[in-house]
Design a protein around this motif. Sequence first.
Motif, PDB file in Angstrom:
ATOM      1  N   ALA A 321       0.840  -1.197   0.000  1.00 19.94           N
ATOM      2  CA  ALA A 321       0.000   0.000   0.000  1.00 19.94           C
ATOM      3  C   ALA A 321       0.875   1.246   0.000  1.00 19.94           C
ATOM      4  O   ALA A 321       1.781   1.375   0.823  1.00 19.94           O
ATOM      5  CB  ALA A 321      -0.926   0.000   1.205  1.00 19.94           C
ATOM      6  N   GLU A 322       0.591   2.166  -0.925  1.00 19.95           N
ATOM      7  CA  GLU A 322       1.295   3.442  -0.989  1.00 19.95           C
ATOM      8  C   GLU A 322       0.249   4.550  -0.986  1.00 19.95           C
ATOM      9  O   GLU A 322      -0.529   4.689  -1.941  1.00 19.95           O
ATOM     10  CB  GLU A 322       2.160   3.526  -2.244  1.00 19.95           C
ATOM     11  N   ILE A 323       0.248   5.310   0.101  1.00 21.02           N
ATOM     12  CA  ILE A 323      -0.762   6.348   0.295  1.00 21.02           C
ATOM     13  C   ILE A 323      -0.120   7.698   0.007  1.00 21.02           C
ATOM     14  O   ILE A 323       0.824   8.105   0.675  1.00 21.02           O
ATOM     15  CB  ILE A 323      -1.329   6.304   1.726  1.00 21.02           C
ATOM     16  N   GLY A 324      -0.644   8.401  -0.989  1.00 18.64           N
ATOM     17  CA  GLY A 324      -0.021   9.634  -1.448  1.00 18.64           C
ATOM     18  C   GLY A 324      -0.298  10.832  -0.551  1.00 18.64           C
ATOM     19  O   GLY A 324      -1.083  10.774   0.400  1.00 18.64           O
ATOM     20  N   PRO A 325       0.332  11.970  -0.866  1.00 13.31           N
ATOM     21  CA  PRO A 325       0.166  13.174  -0.052  1.00 13.31           C
ATOM     22  C   PRO A 325      -1.297  13.602   0.033  1.00 13.31           C
ATOM     23  O   PRO A 325      -2.028  13.589  -0.963  1.00 13.31           O
ATOM     24  CB  PRO A 325       0.998  14.227  -0.803  1.00 13.31           C
ATOM     25  N   ASP A 326      -1.725  13.932   1.247  1.00 16.31           N
ATOM     26  CA  ASP A 326      -3.062  14.474   1.513  1.00 16.31           C
ATOM     27  C   ASP A 326      -4.196  13.524   1.127  1.00 16.31           C
ATOM     28  O   ASP A 326      -5.359  13.943   1.031  1.00 16.31           O
ATOM     29  CB  ASP A 326      -3.260  15.819   0.802  1.00 16.31           C
ATOM     30  N   ALA A 327      -3.894  12.262   0.915  1.00 17.37           N
ATOM     31  CA  ALA A 327      -4.951  11.283   0.642  1.00 17.37           C
ATOM     32  C   ALA A 327      -5.698  10.962   1.925  1.00 17.37           C
ATOM     33  O   ALA A 327      -5.171  11.124   3.036  1.00 17.37           O
ATOM     34  CB  ALA A 327      -4.356  10.018   0.037  1.00 17.37           C
ATOM     35  N   HIS A 328      -6.940  10.479   1.778  1.00 17.98           N
ATOM     36  CA  HIS A 328      -7.768  10.104   2.923  1.00 17.98           C
ATOM     37  C   HIS A 328      -8.124   8.627   2.806  1.00 17.98           C
ATOM     38  O   HIS A 328      -8.713   8.196   1.818  1.00 17.98           O
ATOM     39  CB  HIS A 328      -9.060  10.914   2.956  1.00 17.98           C
ATOM     40  N   ALA A 342      -2.162  11.457  -4.760  1.00 15.31           N
ATOM     41  CA  ALA A 342      -2.339  12.674  -3.952  1.00 15.31           C
ATOM     42  C   ALA A 342      -3.796  13.132  -3.933  1.00 15.31           C
ATOM     43  O   ALA A 342      -4.451  13.249  -4.973  1.00 15.31           O
ATOM     44  CB  ALA A 342      -1.457  13.784  -4.503  1.00 15.31           C
ATOM     45  N   GLY A 343      -4.291  13.379  -2.721  1.00 17.04           N
ATOM     46  CA  GLY A 343      -5.615  13.954  -2.537  1.00 17.04           C
ATOM     47  C   GLY A 343      -6.774  13.018  -2.801  1.00 17.04           C
ATOM     48  O   GLY A 343      -7.934  13.424  -2.682  1.00 17.04           O
ATOM     49  N   ALA A 344      -6.526  11.762  -3.143  1.00 20.03           N
ATOM     50  CA  ALA A 344      -7.621  10.817  -3.383  1.00 20.03           C
ATOM     51  C   ALA A 344      -8.289  10.465  -2.063  1.00 20.03           C
ATOM     52  O   ALA A 344      -7.675  10.529  -0.986  1.00 20.03           O
ATOM     53  CB  ALA A 344      -7.103   9.567  -4.068  1.00 20.03           C
ATOM     54  N   LYS A 345      -9.569  10.055  -2.155  1.00 20.93           N
ATOM     55  CA  LYS A 345     -10.342   9.725  -0.954  1.00 20.93           C
ATOM     56  C   LYS A 345     -10.949   8.336  -1.093  1.00 20.93           C
ATOM     57  O   LYS A 345     -11.655   8.053  -2.067  1.00 20.93           O
ATOM     58  CB  LYS A 345     -11.453  10.751  -0.726  1.00 20.93           C
ATOM     59  N   VAL A 346     -10.653   7.507  -0.094  1.00 20.61           N
ATOM     60  CA  VAL A 346     -11.265   6.176   0.018  1.00 20.61           C
ATOM     61  C   VAL A 346     -11.788   6.121   1.445  1.00 20.61           C
ATOM     62  O   VAL A 346     -11.101   5.668   2.357  1.00 20.61           O
ATOM     63  CB  VAL A 346     -10.249   5.056  -0.260  1.00 20.61           C
ATOM     64  N   ASN A 347     -12.980   6.588   1.657  1.00 20.25           N
ATOM     65  CA  ASN A 347     -13.375   6.974   3.006  1.00 20.25           C
ATOM     66  C   ASN A 347     -14.072   5.913   3.842  1.00 20.25           C
ATOM     67  O   ASN A 347     -14.022   5.987   5.060  1.00 20.25           O
ATOM     68  CB  ASN A 347     -14.241   8.240   2.963  1.00 20.25           C
ATOM     69  N   HIS A 348     -14.757   4.939   3.243  1.00 21.67           N
ATOM     70  CA  HIS A 348     -15.408   3.980   4.119  1.00 21.67           C
ATOM     71  C   HIS A 348     -15.710   2.647   3.449  1.00 21.67           C
ATOM     72  O   HIS A 348     -16.077   2.588   2.280  1.00 21.67           O
ATOM     73  CB  HIS A 348     -16.746   4.475   4.718  1.00 21.67           C
ATOM     74  N   LEU A 349     -15.534   1.575   4.238  1.00 18.60           N
ATOM     75  CA  LEU A 349     -16.084   0.254   3.922  1.00 18.60           C
ATOM     76  C   LEU A 349     -15.705  -0.212   2.530  1.00 18.60           C
ATOM     77  O   LEU A 349     -16.533  -0.703   1.756  1.00 18.60           O
ATOM     78  CB  LEU A 349     -17.614   0.289   4.058  1.00 18.60           C
ATOM     79  N   THR A 350     -14.433  -0.119   2.201  1.00 18.28           N
ATOM     80  CA  THR A 350     -13.984  -0.348   0.828  1.00 18.28           C
ATOM     81  C   THR A 350     -12.740  -1.225   0.806  1.00 18.28           C
ATOM     82  O   THR A 350     -11.900  -1.150   1.702  1.00 18.28           O
ATOM     83  CB  THR A 350     -13.692   1.006   0.152  1.00 18.28           C
ATOM     84  N   TYR A 351     -12.625  -2.054  -0.253  1.00 15.47           N
ATOM     85  CA  TYR A 351     -11.412  -2.840  -0.489  1.00 15.47           C
ATOM     86  C   TYR A 351     -10.803  -2.414  -1.817  1.00 15.47           C
ATOM     87  O   TYR A 351     -11.445  -2.488  -2.872  1.00 15.47           O
ATOM     88  CB  TYR A 351     -11.721  -4.339  -0.538  1.00 15.47           C
ATOM     89  N   ILE A 352      -9.545  -1.985  -1.767  1.00 13.05           N
ATOM     90  CA  ILE A 352      -8.792  -1.613  -2.963  1.00 13.05           C
ATOM     91  C   ILE A 352      -7.539  -2.484  -3.000  1.00 13.05           C
ATOM     92  O   ILE A 352      -6.645  -2.327  -2.163  1.00 13.05           O
ATOM     93  CB  ILE A 352      -8.388  -0.124  -2.966  1.00 13.05           C
ATOM     94  N   GLY A 353      -7.505  -3.430  -3.951  1.00 11.76           N
ATOM     95  CA  GLY A 353      -6.352  -4.319  -4.059  1.00 11.76           C
ATOM     96  C   GLY A 353      -5.829  -4.366  -5.475  1.00 11.76           C
ATOM     97  O   GLY A 353      -6.602  -4.363  -6.445  1.00 11.76           O
ATOM     98  N   ARG A 356      -4.469   1.201  -8.898  1.00  6.87           N
ATOM     99  CA  ARG A 356      -4.051   2.592  -8.772  1.00  6.87           C
ATOM    100  C   ARG A 356      -5.302   3.437  -8.683  1.00  6.87           C
ATOM    101  O   ARG A 356      -6.235   3.279  -9.495  1.00  6.87           O
ATOM    102  CB  ARG A 356      -3.239   3.049  -9.987  1.00  6.87           C
ATOM    103  N   VAL A 357      -5.327   4.342  -7.708  1.00  7.69           N
ATOM    104  CA  VAL A 357      -6.405   5.316  -7.590  1.00  7.69           C
ATOM    105  C   VAL A 357      -5.782   6.675  -7.862  1.00  7.69           C
ATOM    106  O   VAL A 357      -4.919   7.139  -7.106  1.00  7.69           O
ATOM    107  CB  VAL A 357      -7.063   5.263  -6.202  1.00  7.69           C
ATOM    108  N   GLY A 358      -6.199   7.318  -8.941  1.00  9.32           N
ATOM    109  CA  GLY A 358      -5.576   8.553  -9.377  1.00  9.32           C
ATOM    110  C   GLY A 358      -5.801   9.717  -8.433  1.00  9.32           C
ATOM    111  O   GLY A 358      -6.664   9.700  -7.546  1.00  9.32           O
ATOM    112  N   ALA A 359      -5.030  10.761  -8.647  1.00  7.00           N
ATOM    113  CA  ALA A 359      -5.080  11.950  -7.789  1.00  7.00           C
ATOM    114  C   ALA A 359      -6.499  12.519  -7.734  1.00  7.00           C
ATOM    115  O   ALA A 359      -7.185  12.645  -8.756  1.00  7.00           O
ATOM    116  CB  ALA A 359      -4.108  12.999  -8.307  1.00  7.00           C
ATOM    117  N   LYS A 360      -6.945  12.811  -6.537  1.00  9.87           N
ATOM    118  CA  LYS A 360      -8.233  13.440  -6.244  1.00  9.87           C
ATOM    119  C   LYS A 360      -9.437  12.617  -6.697  1.00  9.87           C
ATOM    120  O   LYS A 360     -10.549  13.148  -6.785  1.00  9.87           O
ATOM    121  CB  LYS A 360      -8.287  14.856  -6.827  1.00  9.87           C
ATOM    122  N   ALA A 361      -9.249  11.359  -6.971  1.00  8.45           N
ATOM    123  CA  ALA A 361     -10.396  10.491  -7.225  1.00  8.45           C
ATOM    124  C   ALA A 361     -11.150  10.270  -5.927  1.00  8.45           C
ATOM    125  O   ALA A 361     -10.597  10.399  -4.822  1.00  8.45           O
ATOM    126  CB  ALA A 361      -9.939   9.159  -7.806  1.00  8.45           C
TER     127      ALA A 361
END
Length: 450
Positions: A321-328, A342-353, A356-361
Amino acid sequence: MAHRPLACVILAAGKGTRMKSDLPKVLHRVAGRPMVGHVLAAVKTLDPDHVVVVVGPGMESVAAAVAPYPTAIQHEQRGTADAVRAAFGLLGGFTGDVVVLYGDTPLVTPDTLRAMVAARRRSDDPAVVVLGMRPDDPGAYGRLILNADGGLEKIVEYLDASGEERAVGLCNAGLMAFDGARMFDLIGSVGNDNAKSEFYLTDVVQIARRGGMACAVVEAAPAEVVGVNSRAELSEVERLIQRRLRKAAMDNGATLTDPDSTIFSVDTKLGRDVIVGAHVVFAGGVTVGDNVEIKSFCHLEQTRIETGATVGPYARLRPGAEIGPDAHIGNFVEIKNAVIEAGAKVNHLTYIGDARVGAKANIGAGTITCNYDGFGKHRTDIGAGAFIGSNSALVAPVTIGDGAIVGAGSVITTAVEADALVVARGAQKAYAGWAKRFRERKQSEKAKKA
């Protein structure tokens, strides 16, 4: 000053029968690292010319763990002096200084080892330097008896000590430093005329003194030299090293809101102004940048978190797992082998395996990347600024373009182009009055049964 060679001998042949384990004692982990690994890490700071680890027969797993350092085999358990003798074949002709350590004493610090080597090289040229300690309860430890000049005169085992000697608070911690030119003869002279017929390393002090050689003592804090022979002692050593790691984290600018509940690995790296909530576990390989907040009840392993990110509570960051700057990364979110930019949000009850989640997604609640098909893992690529609606399933391999929107409840199996809206769900149908009729029928059936 001319370089004086240094060798370190680590005794790791103990069976650890009281551990009641199939795993060799020195491979039991403390703060995520095998005990013998802690000892080797301390030894490396001395930049020794030789390191030898003494193991027992059949301890190939220990030999593999300490590689590339060579191992010598103590074929029979005949005492600590016999264990050091097992290393002689790999130290033949060595005339520098030799430090003898124990693989089940993982808390000794580099500063203490350096102090022992410095004492060995003093102008009074002691043949042997013994590490001592002053525990609150000396109990049954061997006592270090000093002479009028402050040198070490002898080591007296508790059972052999007089009342006056038992009153001495300076105790034997076990580690020793030798002049290699005299060590081979000293240890070779140790006999086994005792109740256990074992060869005790502590006997070298009296042998050296009878030969007119000086011996010396260096003192360490008792917490540095706690050995492990049982699961209870292993837990005590874990407690002590966690206290040390927590203090180091706070001294280096991190805030631990409940230090006693925070668990570190020895390789955890925290930046400045990091805030760590209660009950956070850092397994191995975690690096955290500055100004990161990790909220309570998170578990992190082999993870990198960049500056300004927030994680948790109740998040699990798995290897890769690599969490970018200001990501949530929010509550009950699991990230594995994925980059959250950077700045992406994965805020609740989620699996990401495997993704890549792009910036501010923005990844909506309940979203999962379906990365495993029963045979292999596949990747999901989510572009910058994309919005994934709640309760969506992204079936990998699949790509979501930059700025695309995925409608809530969708199952996405093919690529979505940039800035598109995609909805992949069954058509909604409504049946007027159906719910009321259903309730009335069920209530009537229940009344008839009564």
